[in-house]
Design an enzyme around this catalytic site. Structure first.
Site, PDB file in Angstrom:
ATOM      1  N   THR A  82       0.816  -1.227   0.000  1.00 47.30           N
ATOM      2  CA  THR A  82       0.000   0.000   0.000  1.00 47.30           C
ATOM      3  C   THR A  82       0.844   1.268   0.000  1.00 47.30           C
ATOM      4  OG1 THR A  82      -0.073  -0.224   2.399  1.00 47.30           O
ATOM      5  CG2 THR A  82      -1.984  -1.040   1.184  1.00 47.30           C
ATOM      6  N   GLY A  83       2.169   1.150   0.013  1.00 48.24           N
ATOM      7  CA  GLY A  83       3.034   2.330   0.125  1.00 48.24           C
ATOM      8  C   GLY A  83       3.358   2.973  -1.214  1.00 48.24           C
ATOM      9  N   CYS A 121      18.075   4.573  -3.529  1.00 47.04           N
ATOM     10  CA  CYS A 121      17.701   5.280  -4.764  1.00 47.04           C
ATOM     11  C   CYS A 121      18.813   6.200  -5.281  1.00 47.04           C
ATOM     12  CB  CYS A 121      16.421   6.084  -4.535  1.00 47.04           C
ATOM     13  SG  CYS A 121      16.318   6.855  -2.912  1.00 47.04           S
ATOM     14  N   GLN A 173      17.096  15.463  -3.353  1.00 45.81           N
ATOM     15  CA  GLN A 173      16.206  14.297  -3.297  1.00 45.81           C
ATOM     16  C   GLN A 173      14.741  14.683  -3.090  1.00 45.81           C
ATOM     17  OE1 GLN A 173      19.700  11.762  -1.134  1.00 45.81           O
ATOM     18  NE2 GLN A 173      17.701  10.823  -1.014  1.00 45.81           N
ATOM     19  N   GLY A 185      10.751  10.002  -1.699  1.00 46.11           N
ATOM     20  CA  GLY A 185      11.693   9.036  -1.128  1.00 46.11           C
ATOM     21  C   GLY A 185      11.461   8.811   0.350  1.00 46.11           C
ATOM     22  N   HIS A 189      14.887  12.268  -8.172  1.00 44.83           N
ATOM     23  CA  HIS A 189      16.066  12.816  -7.494  1.00 44.83           C
ATOM     24  C   HIS A 189      17.017  13.415  -8.532  1.00 44.83           C
ATOM     25  CE1 HIS A 189      14.682  10.905  -3.952  1.00 44.83           C
ATOM     26  NE2 HIS A 189      15.589   9.961  -3.785  1.00 44.83           N
ATOM     27  N   ASN A 213      12.981   8.327  -8.565  1.00 43.02           N
ATOM     28  CA  ASN A 213      13.470   7.611  -7.378  1.00 43.02           C
ATOM     29  C   ASN A 213      12.591   6.431  -6.993  1.00 43.02           C
ATOM     30  OD1 ASN A 213      11.876  10.125  -6.810  1.00 43.02           O
ATOM     31  ND2 ASN A 213      11.725   9.203  -4.777  1.00 43.02           N
TER      32      ASN A 213
END
Ligand code: NAP
Ligand code: 3JM
Length: 349
Positions: A12-13, A129, A156, A160, A253, A327
């Site tokens: 779910t991320g 990354c 970045q 991330g 990034h 990223n």
């Protein structure tokens, strides 16, 4: 074999969603897909190809009859569950930093060190990354001209730091536009003592500080680069130093990379030529046309984009370049799925 039983841990991320879509686009035959997250998300449904799948809470039983695990739920979750998955016979590709420095665990960018996959004992680590896009852009140069030193500053994107940090940046930007005070509970790093707004700001802290004044993210870049390129996380052969900065960009990034090569006769046109022939790299470098890589144009793409390549006028054999990549794709989900594709093709699952 008529396909693999696959589990996505952290489905779910921000990375997990992309693992699902990259897996759907890959040529890995999937017999059954299990979507795993915490108790919070159990019961939610997510789409894989044309199927509606229900997210399950992760327990030790989640890994029974699973051939391949793609993990992206944080280091402590990987530490807890991946050894169980391996005991059950699965091969795991892990996106977290939990196992990256374990000498038994290959740390792989397929275009750079695919052969390291052969030595796996059940877990393969996906690099950080920022490391992936820098090492991918430097490897063709290292192969052709030798590499002595790298000095990198990163720019970045907030994605991330996870979906919640991404949402917080958008909220901060809205607060600023509404003339309200900006609030911060996550940025720069969840769980730290102090939080600062990232919107309209720059935060020179990614991950926690080490006693030497570097952040953990900066040390990840140093050790991971040496492990991938030289198979030795402490090798003195290439000197690496890094400054990692969080910028108010959503996806992609950027990195300003200063490096020196062994061959002092090398010219920017030579470097550009080897970069153009390398898989996964796209050169976007034409000052006359104002062509250079940008996060907005790299977002959603699998490639790593290189531009602004130029020689240091005062130091022969030294160069500057600007490297941008999504990223969450090459930096995370795509590199992970690409590793899994290689494992399948090389008969290593
Ligand atoms: P995110 O958007 O915050 O998502 C976190 C995911 O982990 C969610 O699916 C969450 O499920 C799940 N999770 C959290 N605690 C869990 C638990 N106890 N058991 C099972 N699942 C749990 O974060 P993200 O950006 O996707 O990143 C996730 C991790 O991937 C990071 O912590 C990092 O280690 C790694 N990562 C690596 C790179 C790279 O450079 N290669 C880049 C980004 C991230 P819920 O929905 O239930 O909360
Ligand atoms: C935890 O942009 C970032 O913050 C880097 C990605 C990241 C990592 C990682 O892959 O190194 C975010 C949060 C981790 C980790 O596993 O250490």
């Amino acid at each position: 074999m008529n396909g693999y039983n696959v589990a996505i841990l952290g489905a779910t991320g921000a990375v997990g969603g992309r693992l699902i879509s990259q897996l759907a686009q890959s040529d890995i035959p999937v017999k059954n897909l299990r979507l795993l997250a915490s108790k919070r998300s159990a019961g939610k449904t997510l789409k894989f190809k044309d199927q509606e799948l229900t997210v399950e809470e992760t327990t030790p039983n989640s890994f029974k009859n699973v051939d391949l695990v793609l993990a992206s739920a944080g280091g402590s979750v990987s530490q807890k569950f991946l050894p169980i998955a391996v005991k059950n016979g699965a091969v795991c590709v892990d996106n977290t930093s939990a196992f990256r420095m374990d000498p038994e665990v290959p740390l792989v960018i397929p275009e750079v060190n695919r052969q390291a996959l052969k030595k796996h004992h059940g877990i393969i680590a996906n690099p950080n990354c920022s490391t992936i896009q820098m090492v991918l852009a430097l490897e063709p140069i290292r192969q052709a001209y030798g590499l002595k030193q790298i000095i990198v500053s990163t720019y970045q994107a907030v994605s991330g730091a996870g979906q919640a940090a991404w949402n917080e940046l958008l909220h901060q930007a809205q607060q600023r536009l509404n003339n309200e005070p900006m609030t911060a509970e996550i940025t720069p790093v969840k769980g730290e003592a102090h939080h600062y707004p990232l919107a309209f700001n720059l935060l020179p802290q990614i991950d926690v500080f080490e006693p030497d004044g570097y952040t953990h993210e900066e040390w990840k870049m140093i050790h991971e680069t040496k492990k991938i390129m030289l198979d030795d996380m402490d090798s003195p052969e290439i000197k690496v130093t890094a400054t990692c900065v969080r910028v108010p960009v959503e996806l992609g990034h950027g990195e300003s990379v200063y490096f020196t090569v062994d061959d002092k006769t090398a010219k920017p046109s030579d470097l550009r030529r080897v970069l153009e022939g390398f898989p996964g790299i796209v050169v976007q470098d034409d000052p006359d046309e104002q062509l250079y890589p940008q996060p907005l144009t790299a977002a959603g793409k699998r490639e790593t984009f290189v531009g602004r390549l130029r020689a240091d006028a005062e130091n022969p054999g030294a160069f500057n370049m600007w490297v941008v990549s999504d990223n969450l794709l090459k930096g995370a989900a795509w590199n992970t799925v690409e590793i899994a594709e290689c494992l399948v093709k090389d008969g290593l699952i």
